[in-house]
Design a protein around this motif. Structure first.
Motif, PDB file in Angstrom:
ATOM      1  N   ASN A 188      21.561 -91.361 -17.628  1.00  0.00           N
ATOM      2  CA  ASN A 188      21.523 -90.072 -18.306  1.00  0.00           C
ATOM      3  C   ASN A 188      20.447 -89.146 -17.762  1.00  0.00           C
ATOM      4  O   ASN A 188      20.334 -88.000 -18.206  1.00  0.00           O
ATOM      5  CB  ASN A 188      21.352 -90.275 -19.814  1.00  0.00           C
ATOM      6  CG  ASN A 188      22.660 -90.676 -20.472  1.00  0.00           C
ATOM      7  OD1 ASN A 188      23.615 -89.906 -20.531  1.00  0.00           O
ATOM      8  ND2 ASN A 188      22.724 -91.914 -20.963  1.00  0.00           N
ATOM      9  N   GLU A 202      21.146 -97.235 -19.341  1.00  0.00           N
ATOM     10  CA  GLU A 202      21.636 -96.038 -20.017  1.00  0.00           C
ATOM     11  C   GLU A 202      20.696 -94.853 -19.787  1.00  0.00           C
ATOM     12  O   GLU A 202      21.134 -93.733 -19.487  1.00  0.00           O
ATOM     13  CB  GLU A 202      21.767 -96.335 -21.509  1.00  0.00           C
ATOM     14  CG  GLU A 202      22.724 -95.467 -22.257  1.00  0.00           C
ATOM     15  CD  GLU A 202      22.983 -96.013 -23.644  1.00  0.00           C
ATOM     16  OE1 GLU A 202      22.366 -95.485 -24.602  1.00  0.00           O
ATOM     17  OE2 GLU A 202      23.777 -96.957 -23.781  1.00  0.00           O
ATOM     18  N   LYS A 245      27.126 -93.807 -22.539  1.00  0.00           N
ATOM     19  CA  LYS A 245      26.709 -94.992 -23.280  1.00  0.00           C
ATOM     20  C   LYS A 245      27.162 -96.247 -22.537  1.00  0.00           C
ATOM     21  O   LYS A 245      28.302 -96.328 -22.069  1.00  0.00           O
ATOM     22  CB  LYS A 245      27.300 -94.979 -24.685  1.00  0.00           C
ATOM     23  CG  LYS A 245      26.824 -96.121 -25.575  1.00  0.00           C
ATOM     24  CD  LYS A 245      27.316 -95.951 -26.993  1.00  0.00           C
ATOM     25  CE  LYS A 245      26.818 -97.071 -27.895  1.00  0.00           C
ATOM     26  NZ  LYS A 245      25.336 -97.055 -27.997  1.00  0.00           N
ATOM     27  N   VAL A 246      26.260 -97.227 -22.412  1.00  0.00           N
ATOM     28  CA  VAL A 246      26.596 -98.523 -21.833  1.00  0.00           C
ATOM     29  C   VAL A 246      27.260 -99.370 -22.915  1.00  0.00           C
ATOM     30  O   VAL A 246      26.713 -99.553 -24.002  1.00  0.00           O
ATOM     31  CB  VAL A 246      25.331 -99.233 -21.298  1.00  0.00           C
ATOM     32  CG1 VAL A 246      25.655-100.650 -20.846  1.00  0.00           C
ATOM     33  CG2 VAL A 246      24.718 -98.430 -20.149  1.00  0.00           C
ATOM     34  N   LEU A 255      30.976 -98.019 -19.089  1.00  0.00           N
ATOM     35  CA  LEU A 255      30.395 -96.749 -19.509  1.00  0.00           C
ATOM     36  C   LEU A 255      31.460 -95.917 -20.202  1.00  0.00           C
ATOM     37  O   LEU A 255      32.613 -95.891 -19.764  1.00  0.00           O
ATOM     38  CB  LEU A 255      29.886 -95.957 -18.300  1.00  0.00           C
ATOM     39  CG  LEU A 255      28.734 -96.524 -17.490  1.00  0.00           C
ATOM     40  CD1 LEU A 255      28.524 -95.667 -16.242  1.00  0.00           C
ATOM     41  CD2 LEU A 255      27.469 -96.576 -18.327  1.00  0.00           C
TER      42      LEU A 255
END
Length: 255
Positions: free
Chosen positions: A131, A127, A112-113, A104
């Motif tokens: 979030n 993701e 973001k992955v 991450l």
């Protein structure tokens, strides 16, 4: 020693950031001259005093180094204590996803992955779920700001690291405030902290603190991720270390 850390989801206070400039510039200002305008005779005692003042203001003092480490460690601890339980919950929902290798990083206004052993749908699901927890992004931002403050060139001319016999000063990472989000890989950092042996780290001033709270060791371990990959650093035993990620699944990380 007076050490402090930033508040929840607040970056380092701007008032803490020392002004940049050379020792010669500071001496010129004392003499009422504009830096670089004219050559000047510098008294060796005055220079030594100005250098000591500059060192203390720009991170050569061990208490300043400890403040930086406590600030980073506190921020990462809050981030990890929010992330790890959430990953445990997601592992119940989708063990096929969370048991795989992924990382991450902060990307703008989201996490973001990256570097994932996942198909696009799995990565998108992970993701999106991560979030959903707004505090994660806030805490990630706080940690990255504290890293740029401690090791970047936006606030100091040098930063300190410890050795058995004292301290070593290092030039800061150029433009770290602009690259820190790209450089910090949070899952790799978690693994690095999980696998660390505090007794074998060059930490002396805050060793007991790190033993009591291993997450805080991220303040030291993050250097491996934000130092540019083509920059080599001496390590105990005469070897060299470079920036690298730490691969592997996260299910066995700290609870």
């Amino acid at each position: 020693m007076n050490v402090t850390s930033s508040g929840h989801c607040k970056g380092p206070d701007a008032s803490l950031v020392p002004a940049k400039g050379t020792v010669f510039a500071a001496l010129a200002m004392r003499e009422g001259q504009r830096p670089g305008d004219t050559l000047m005779t510098v008294d060796s005692k005055a220079y030594a005093e100005a250098l000591d003042e500059r060192h203390e203001a720009q991170g050569h003092d061990s208490a300043i180094m400890a403040n930086d480490q406590l600030r980073m460690g506190s921020a990462f601890t809050r981030f990890a204590e929010a992330l790890v339980p959430m990953l445990a919950r997601l592992a119940v929902e989708r063990p096929d996803v969370v048991s795989r290798t992924f990382d991450l990083r902060k990307d703008g206004q989201s996490l973001k992955v990256v570097d994932a052993d996942l198909d696009p749908d799995q990565a998108a699901w992970l993701e999106a779920r991560l979030n959903e927890l707004p505090d994660l992004l806030c805490l990630a931002t706080e940690f990255n700001r504290s890293v740029a403050y401690a090791y970047g060139d936006g606030s100091r001319d040098y930063y300190l690291t410890e050795t058995v016999t004292g301290y070593i000063d290092h030039p800061p990472v150029a433009n770290l405030d602009a690259t820190v989000d790209r450089g910090v890989r949070f899952m790799s950092l978690l693994r690095s902290v999980r696998d660390a042996d505090v007794d074998n780290e060059n930490v002396y001033l805050l060793r007991d603190h790190y033993k009591a709270n291993p997450y805080a060791l991220a303040a030291i371990k993050v250097r491996d991720f934000v130092i540019p990959a083509d920059t080599y650093r001496p390590v105990p035993g005469g070897g060299l270390a470079v920036s690298k990620a730490v691969a592997g699944p996260i299910l066995s990380t700290m609870a």
